[in-house]
Design an enzyme around this catalytic site. Sequence first.
Site, PDB file in Angstrom:
ATOM      1  CD  GLU A 151      -2.784   1.099   2.488  1.00 13.79           C
ATOM      2  OE1 GLU A 151      -2.751   0.148   3.280  1.00 13.79           O
ATOM      3  OE2 GLU A 151      -3.501   2.102   2.643  1.00 13.79           O
TER       4      GLU A 151
ATOM      5  NE  ARG B 109       2.140  -7.952   9.993  1.00 12.63           N
ATOM      6  CZ  ARG B 109       2.176  -6.840   9.267  1.00 12.63           C
ATOM      7  NH1 ARG B 109       3.089  -5.936   9.458  1.00 12.63           N
ATOM      8  NH2 ARG B 109       1.265  -6.642   8.349  1.00 12.63           N
TER       9      ARG B 109
ATOM     10  CE  LYS C 235       3.030   0.143   5.020  1.00 13.94           C
ATOM     11  NZ  LYS C 235       2.537  -0.022   3.642  1.00 13.94           N
TER      12      LYS C 235
HETATM   13  P1  ATP Z   1       2.529  -2.196   8.067  1.00 13.71           P
HETATM   14  O1  ATP Z   1       1.638  -2.794   9.083  1.00 13.71           O
HETATM   15  O2  ATP Z   1       3.966  -2.231   8.430  1.00 13.71           O
HETATM   16  O3  ATP Z   1       2.110  -0.858   7.634  1.00 13.71           O
HETATM   17  P2  ATP Z   1       1.291  -3.461   5.881  1.00 13.71           P
HETATM   18  O4  ATP Z   1       1.021  -4.913   5.917  1.00 13.71           O
HETATM   19  O5  ATP Z   1       0.148  -2.550   6.082  1.00 13.71           O
HETATM   20  O6  ATP Z   1       2.492  -3.161   6.836  1.00 13.71           O
HETATM   21  P3  ATP Z   1       1.557  -3.349   3.064  1.00 13.71           P
HETATM   22  O7  ATP Z   1       2.083  -2.254   2.241  1.00 13.71           O
HETATM   23  O8  ATP Z   1       0.113  -3.640   3.016  1.00 13.71           O
HETATM   24  O9  ATP Z   1       1.996  -3.051   4.554  1.00 13.71           O
HETATM   25  O10 ATP Z   1       2.402  -4.675   2.818  1.00 13.71           O
HETATM   26  C1  ATP Z   1       2.788  -5.170   1.576  1.00 13.71           C
HETATM   27  C2  ATP Z   1       3.127  -6.616   1.719  1.00 13.71           C
HETATM   28  O11 ATP Z   1       4.210  -6.779   2.623  1.00 13.71           O
HETATM   29  C3  ATP Z   1       1.963  -7.405   2.278  1.00 13.71           C
HETATM   30  O12 ATP Z   1       1.849  -8.611   1.570  1.00 13.71           O
HETATM   31  C4  ATP Z   1       2.346  -7.615   3.700  1.00 13.71           C
HETATM   32  O13 ATP Z   1       1.763  -8.778   4.196  1.00 13.71           O
HETATM   33  C5  ATP Z   1       3.873  -7.696   3.638  1.00 13.71           C
HETATM   34  N1  ATP Z   1       4.453  -7.287   4.905  1.00 13.71           N
HETATM   35  C6  ATP Z   1       4.239  -6.135   5.579  1.00 13.71           C
HETATM   36  N2  ATP Z   1       4.893  -6.115   6.751  1.00 13.71           N
HETATM   37  C7  ATP Z   1       5.570  -7.280   6.829  1.00 13.71           C
HETATM   38  C8  ATP Z   1       6.436  -7.878   7.805  1.00 13.71           C
HETATM   39  N3  ATP Z   1       6.747  -7.251   8.942  1.00 13.71           N
HETATM   40  N4  ATP Z   1       6.950  -9.101   7.547  1.00 13.71           N
HETATM   41  C9  ATP Z   1       6.652  -9.727   6.407  1.00 13.71           C
HETATM   42  N5  ATP Z   1       5.836  -9.247   5.452  1.00 13.71           N
HETATM   43  C10 ATP Z   1       5.299  -8.043   5.650  1.00 13.71           C
HETATM   44 MG    MG Z   2      -1.601  -3.227   4.598  1.00 13.16          MG
END
Ligand code: ATP
Ligand code: MG
Length: 554
Positions: free
Chosen positions: A34, A258, A268
């Site tokens: 995102e 994660r 984020k």
């Molecule tokens: P955050 O909670 O850090 O904002 P998010 O999941 O909202 O992370 P996205 O941009 O939606 O962030 O994530 C893109 C991809 O990266 C998704 O498939 C997500 O599952 C993966 N991802 C995000 N954070 C992690 C993590 N800490 N470890 C492994 N994969 C991750």
């Molecule tokens: Mg997300």
Amino acid sequence: MSEERSLNFLEEIIENDIAEGKNNGRVHTRFPPEPNGYLHIGHATSICLNFGLAKKYNGKCNLRFDDTNPVTEETEYVENIKNDIKWLGFQWDNELYASDYFDKLFDFAVTLIRKGLAYVDDSTAEQIAATKGSTIAPGTDSPFRNRTIDQNLQLFEEMRAGKYKDGEKTLRAKIDMAHPNLLLRDPLMYRIKHEHHHRTGDKWCIYPMYDFAHGQSDSIEEITHSICTLEFIHHRPLYNWFIEQLGIFPSHQYEFARRNLTYTVMSKRKLLQLVNENHVSGWNDPRMPTISGMRRRGYPAEALRQFSDTIGIAKRENIVDISMLEFCVREILNKTANRFMAVLDPVKLVIINYPEGQEDIFDAENNPEDPNGGTRKVPFSRELWIEREDFMENAPKKFFRLAPGNMVRLKSAYIVKCEGCKKDDEGNIIEVQCTYLPESKSGNDTSGLSVKGTIHWVSVPHAKTAEVRMYDRLFRVEDPSNEDGDFKEYINPDSMHVLPQAYIEPELANAQPGDRVQFMRKGYFCVDTEVRDTLVFNRTVTLKDAWAKEQRKG
Ligand code: ATP
Ligand code: MG
């Protein structure tokens, strides 16, 4: 190393699918960020996983921006995300945007309304929440659940046309208000948001929810293995429900744990707070767990890839010790970074029997770990900068550096014997004095002496200066998100220490932004890429794991 490890559970699934001829053996993954922030080391794991699986199985990997929320998303983030993925060493097969599917998703919604599987609800967010029920009690039907298909079609069109205000109406899937999985109790599909979108502008005032957008986007792209993190496990039945009801390409969702790291935060939302409240200088501050921060700090992309591979893909939430990552960083820098001498906390050393105005030029090995590393010229003279901590006036027995009467080797040069020091009126040491042994020249040493200590130095008249920034962990505790109170209370107040004037070898003055070097005995450093008017070195990592040593001491 990675070739020999056993298959992770996703590789096992994929190899089974290939063996069964599923999707004609095709493997197509996607990385779906995102664009609401910069990527962090957790994302790096997901990138290595998705792109790595595609590569391993001759498949494809899409980069899809999951940009269905207009409020938090920005084009700046899109560009940085692309930059980070490329820097990590991956190239996507297609660059796609969930917002490109807004028309298609709208049509999917209409299809479900026509099938009697979606309805427009006038309930407020509070009413919807209050009628959801709980894990032990069923929910209750919305009074708007039984609108006719024609009514729903008309209202949904009106929602799109901008007839209603934010929150006035939603579109919901008509599934089962008593479903044991709460996510299937008539989940929201669309909400009204009169907001400008970074790509679609003002074309839309209704936006699809994650659950209605993600699976369908996967399906549109014919993604075979849609890999996401564990918190989406309960969303999987809904992911499948939409795809089945629409009769579209059957993408499948798989979840893995994660990746978290000690001494930092990863969400984020929290990283944005650190940036907005000036706890760090920006998303790419070298202390940040972002890919861009780590790049600026000097972490090689290969270290991040190696880290992602060695830790493995887990099914359970885990927090990995940051020293694992630092280990990968050191391993690569040890092989690739040229050695230089730099004095960070200087005191002057005068060689009283070395003629004034004379100089030597020594050949020094660039990297003892690299047989093809070559050599460089290092000038030597009567006055040298050495580290203040390498001299002690009253030293304990096992101090093998400079103390009156002690001998040490000056790296790549001569053996010197310490004769004493000079002090100012307040008793501060301002000069260390030595004599040198001309016959002890490095590479041609006929002195027959062996000394225990070797120290680094920089010739005073030849020295150049640089600013050096020393970094430590951004947080004082292993898992700041899991402590009482606000995570920011646990910020390490000493996470950055600036040395405004360090002395470096003249050769280093030509270092370019992004260059990675070892300052002998001091650590690995990288030329900062942001500051352009002075030479700034960021400490990437110490030579050894100082924290582990500290902890062993107890
Ligand atoms: P955050 O909670 O850090 O904002 P998010 O999941 O909202 O992370 P996205 O941009 O939606 O962030 O994530 C893109 C991809 O990266 C998704 O498939 C997500 O599952 C993966 N991802 C995000 N954070 C992690 C993590 N800490 N470890 C492994 N994969 C991750
Ligand atoms: Mg997300």
